[in-house]
Design a protein around this motif. Sequence first.
Motif, mmCIF file in Angstrom:
data_model
loop_
_atom_site.group_PDB
_atom_site.id
_atom_site.type_symbol
_atom_site.label_atom_id
_atom_site.label_comp_id
_atom_site.label_asym_id
_atom_site.label_seq_id
_atom_site.Cartn_x
_atom_site.Cartn_y
_atom_site.Cartn_z
ATOM 1 N N ILE A 103 54.563 -15.549 -38.276
ATOM 2 C CA ILE A 103 53.200 -16.053 -38.257
ATOM 3 C C ILE A 103 53.221 -17.411 -37.570
ATOM 4 O O ILE A 103 53.990 -18.290 -37.941
ATOM 5 C CB ILE A 103 52.615 -16.180 -39.675
ATOM 6 C CG1 ILE A 103 52.493 -14.801 -40.311
ATOM 7 C CG2 ILE A 103 51.266 -16.885 -39.629
ATOM 8 C CD1 ILE A 103 51.973 -14.826 -41.722
ATOM 9 N N ILE A 104 52.379 -17.535 -36.565
ATOM 10 C CA ILE A 104 52.281 -18.781 -35.819
ATOM 11 C C ILE A 104 51.062 -19.529 -36.346
ATOM 12 O O ILE A 104 49.949 -19.008 -36.318
ATOM 13 C CB ILE A 104 52.145 -18.501 -34.313
ATOM 14 C CG1 ILE A 104 53.406 -17.789 -33.826
ATOM 15 C CG2 ILE A 104 51.895 -19.774 -33.547
ATOM 16 C CD1 ILE A 104 53.280 -17.187 -32.462
ATOM 17 N N ASP A 105 51.279 -20.753 -36.838
ATOM 18 C CA ASP A 105 50.196 -21.555 -37.404
ATOM 19 C C ASP A 105 49.779 -22.618 -36.393
ATOM 20 O O ASP A 105 50.457 -23.626 -36.231
ATOM 21 C CB ASP A 105 50.649 -22.194 -38.709
ATOM 22 C CG ASP A 105 49.545 -22.989 -39.393
ATOM 23 O OD1 ASP A 105 48.376 -22.894 -38.953
ATOM 24 O OD2 ASP A 105 49.860 -23.707 -40.358
ATOM 25 N N LEU A 106 48.653 -22.398 -35.725
ATOM 26 C CA LEU A 106 48.157 -23.363 -34.750
ATOM 27 C C LEU A 106 47.117 -24.319 -35.337
ATOM 28 O O LEU A 106 46.628 -25.200 -34.635
ATOM 29 C CB LEU A 106 47.578 -22.643 -33.529
ATOM 30 C CG LEU A 106 48.584 -21.889 -32.669
ATOM 31 C CD1 LEU A 106 47.893 -21.265 -31.458
ATOM 32 C CD2 LEU A 106 49.714 -22.797 -32.219
ATOM 33 N N GLU A 107 46.793 -24.169 -36.618
ATOM 34 C CA GLU A 107 45.797 -25.058 -37.219
ATOM 35 C C GLU A 107 46.161 -26.532 -37.070
ATOM 36 O O GLU A 107 45.302 -27.331 -36.693
ATOM 37 C CB GLU A 107 45.572 -24.712 -38.687
ATOM 38 C CG GLU A 107 44.486 -25.574 -39.314
ATOM 39 C CD GLU A 107 44.201 -25.211 -40.758
ATOM 40 O OE1 GLU A 107 44.302 -26.102 -41.607
ATOM 41 O OE2 GLU A 107 43.869 -24.041 -41.019
ATOM 42 N N PRO A 108 47.410 -26.949 -37.354
ATOM 43 C CA PRO A 108 47.729 -28.376 -37.178
ATOM 44 C C PRO A 108 47.542 -28.860 -35.736
ATOM 45 O O PRO A 108 47.119 -29.988 -35.508
ATOM 46 C CB PRO A 108 49.198 -28.474 -37.603
ATOM 47 C CG PRO A 108 49.432 -27.282 -38.456
ATOM 48 C CD PRO A 108 48.541 -26.203 -37.920
ATOM 49 N N VAL A 109 47.828 -28.001 -34.773
ATOM 50 C CA VAL A 109 47.661 -28.359 -33.365
ATOM 51 C C VAL A 109 46.180 -28.527 -33.043
ATOM 52 O O VAL A 109 45.771 -29.490 -32.381
ATOM 53 C CB VAL A 109 48.301 -27.274 -32.463
ATOM 54 C CG1 VAL A 109 48.005 -27.531 -30.997
ATOM 55 C CG2 VAL A 109 49.797 -27.184 -32.706
ATOM 56 N N VAL A 110 45.362 -27.600 -33.514
ATOM 57 C CA VAL A 110 43.925 -27.637 -33.248
ATOM 58 C C VAL A 110 43.296 -28.869 -33.896
ATOM 59 O O VAL A 110 42.565 -29.624 -33.246
ATOM 60 C CB VAL A 110 43.233 -26.339 -33.718
ATOM 61 C CG1 VAL A 110 41.716 -26.473 -33.670
ATOM 62 C CG2 VAL A 110 43.692 -25.160 -32.868
#
Length: 125
Positions: free
Chosen positions: A2-9
């Motif tokens: 699972i790739i979590d891009l929330e912190p990047v966004v």
Amino acid sequence: MIIDLEPVVVSALRNDAELISLLGRDKEGKVKVYPLVAPDISNPKITFFEITNFPNKFAGDKELSSAIHFQIDVWNSGNTSKISMAANRVMESLGFVRSGSNSLYEPDTKIYHKVLRYKKTHIGS
């Protein structure tokens, strides 16, 4: 995987000079960009969430990439255009493609609401 891009966004949105200027900061000094729900009702603000995150390509039993979709919601007591365009620029800089948008008006709160949806295929490491 699972790739979590929330912190990047959230980091990209909160650190954009134009959005800082347009949104301002909350009582805690944070730029008014929030995952899911804002802690207060003051406007303008942005909320966002991941809509879907699913495997996209495989090699054997190994996931090579994920398809990820986010929704950005712009809330304002007036026009949402400047904030929406700035948020769109930030999302595109992260490699997201806008897959749709619509303008809404919330009559019970008299708030203008712009919905922006994005998609991205993220290659795993």
